[in-house]
Design a protein around this motif. Structure first.
Motif, PDB file in Angstrom:
ATOM      1  N   ASP A 123      22.239  75.625  21.551  1.00  0.00           N
ATOM      2  CA  ASP A 123      22.190  76.999  21.073  1.00  0.00           C
ATOM      3  C   ASP A 123      23.244  77.246  19.999  1.00  0.00           C
ATOM      4  N   ASP A 175      23.461  93.319  26.350  1.00  0.00           N
ATOM      5  CA  ASP A 175      22.252  93.286  27.186  1.00  0.00           C
ATOM      6  C   ASP A 175      22.140  94.536  28.056  1.00  0.00           C
ATOM      7  N   GLY A 216      20.115  79.608  25.856  1.00  0.00           N
ATOM      8  CA  GLY A 216      19.789  80.783  25.069  1.00  0.00           C
ATOM      9  C   GLY A 216      20.722  81.949  25.283  1.00  0.00           C
ATOM     10  N   LEU A 217      21.868  81.701  25.912  1.00  0.00           N
ATOM     11  CA  LEU A 217      22.847  82.753  26.179  1.00  0.00           C
ATOM     12  C   LEU A 217      24.220  82.340  25.677  1.00  0.00           C
ATOM     13  N   LYS A 275      22.406  87.682  25.898  1.00  0.00           N
ATOM     14  CA  LYS A 275      21.572  87.302  24.755  1.00  0.00           C
ATOM     15  C   LYS A 275      22.090  87.934  23.471  1.00  0.00           C
ATOM     16  N   GLU A 276      22.616  89.149  23.559  1.00  0.00           N
ATOM     17  CA  GLU A 276      23.140  89.805  22.372  1.00  0.00           C
ATOM     18  C   GLU A 276      24.205  90.824  22.756  1.00  0.00           C
ATOM     19  N   SER A 316      24.162  87.719  18.406  1.00  0.00           N
ATOM     20  CA  SER A 316      23.122  87.283  19.329  1.00  0.00           C
ATOM     21  C   SER A 316      23.141  85.768  19.460  1.00  0.00           C
ATOM     22  N   SER A 317      22.399  85.277  20.445  1.00  0.00           N
ATOM     23  CA  SER A 317      22.303  83.838  20.700  1.00  0.00           C
ATOM     24  C   SER A 317      20.940  83.336  20.262  1.00  0.00           C
ATOM     25  N   THR A 318      20.929  82.208  19.551  1.00  0.00           N
ATOM     26  CA  THR A 318      19.683  81.578  19.112  1.00  0.00           C
ATOM     27  C   THR A 318      19.457  80.319  19.949  1.00  0.00           C
ATOM     28  N   GLU A 319      18.454  80.352  20.801  1.00  0.00           N
ATOM     29  CA  GLU A 319      18.211  79.235  21.724  1.00  0.00           C
ATOM     30  C   GLU A 319      17.682  78.016  20.984  1.00  0.00           C
TER      31      GLU A 319
END
Length: 374
Positions: free
Chosen positions: A195, A254, A289-290, A329-330, A357-360
């Motif tokens: 990620d 979140d 993804g986190l 996640k964001e 944010s997180s990009t998985e």
């Protein structure tokens, strides 16, 4: 930009001896990967176990065939920051090229320059290569990652860490003190999805943060880092200690909201920040993804500061009452005045509001082991 060509010969000359009632063989000179005789099946035009194709054949009266043989090697772009590793990175280039060529890669090496960083090189040249390897610190890795993500080809990324702190490399268990071990990690490894973070339209690899001591990495003199390594950060931290202050922020992550005065805040995906492995045992995963929201409340008294320092040494910050940890996640940060952010050790701007944010599975990083997730 300095380019060093690989030692592999893309085009080799092979002589095939056609003999009646015998299985033909060929001798190949000049190719390190094909110095032994291999069987040749004329029906399928396939050279034994070496993957090749014939680009041109010229039949001669002597029944010899002169073949221009192009070896299908994977193409590897080696990007080297020559000032990394206290300016020692360039000394290892020859060893790196030999190791990758022996692993059947066609290698091109490019050295970064002041006005031409790894991002620019990756964007311009990366699409032509199957694998991209970068040599340098966290900043060089970030530049390479951003170039690959924006290029859209999703090439695997190899990383040979030679920076001052190498936080992300340590988190991924990539060797940081043995260059040859880091090379082997790439040669023997496979791509693993990892990620990445997103900050106001820009990608980052492991941390976007604000607060006390976050400016040390980009404020520290490069010449001093080249001279004494990460000790330069400790020297920079001394005056910063006497300038500590609280940062007021509203944070929403979140759907959960926080508000108050903070010593430090960040969205991260790493065990270490600023060379300190203080985020162990908080449930960090690199492929879920986190990212981890980390908020450290401002101290009411010196006792709380000492308690945090002890928790950091014991790698037990999650149980400290002044520390907030969430896997999100964001997140959005709002401030009462412009607040400096640090992005992977570089200045990220003075912000009144910042969204992250997180990009998985944003990129694939080559590792010779499985990702260690807590």
């Amino acid at each position: 930009m300095e380019i060093i060509s690989g030692a592999n010969r893309i085009v080799d000359v092979a002589t095939v001896c056609l003999k009646a009632e015998e299985q033909p063989t060929y001798n190949c000179e000049g190719a390190r990967s094909a110095r032994m005789k291999r069987s040749f099946d004329p029906a399928y035009l396939h050279f034994g176990s070496i993957p090749t194709f014939l680009s041109e054949c010229l039949f001669m009266n002597s029944k010899e065939v002169l073949i221009m043989e192009e070896t299908l090697l994977k193409k590897l772009l080696l990007i080297v920051n020559p000032v990394s590793g206290q300016k020692k990175a360039k000394n290892y280039v020859a060893d790196m090229m030999v190791a990758f060529e022996e692993a059947s890669y066609e290698v091109k090496t490019v050295l970064t320059e002041k006005d031409r960083n790894a991002y620019a090189i990756t964007k311009e040249m990366g699409a032509e290569y199957d694998v991209i390897v970068c040599v340098g610190g966290d900043g060089t890795l970030k530049e390479t990652v951003c170039g690959v993500m924006e290029g859209g080809k999703d090439q695997p990324i190899g990383y040979i860490p030679m920076g001052t702190t190498n936080d992300f490399a340590k988190s991924l268990k990539i060797p940081t003190k043995d260059v040859h071990a880091a090379i082997k990690n790439i040669v023997n490894g496979t791509p693993k999805p990892v990620d990445m973070g997103r900050y106001e339209g820009e990608n980052f690899i492991y941390v976007a943060g604000f607060g006390n001591f976050t400016a040390i990495s980009y404020a520290c003199n490069q010449k001093l880092k080249n001279a004494i390594g990460n000790k330069a950060y400790y020297l920079q931290a001394v005056p910063d200690f006497f300038r500590m202050k609280p940062y007021y922020a509203k944070v929403e992550a979140d759907g959960e909201k926080f508000e108050g005065k903070y010593f430090y805040g960040a969205l991260s995906n790493s065990y270490g920040i600023g060379g300190m492995p203080v985020l162990h045992n908080i449930g960090v995963r690199f492929d879920d993804g986190l990212h981890e929201l980390v908020l450290v409340k401002w101290f009411k008294n010196p006792k709380e500061l000492v308690a945090l320092a002890m928790a950091m040494l014991k790698k037990d910050v999650i149980h400290n009452p002044n520390v907030i940890i969430r896997h999100v996640k964001e997140a959005t940060f709002e401030f009462d005045k412009p607040t400096a952010f640090t992005l992977d050790g570089e200045f990220g701007g003075d912000m009144m509001e910042a969204h992250m944010s997180s990009t998985e599975h944003a990129v694939r990083i080559i590792l010779d082991h499985e990702l260690e997730n807590e």
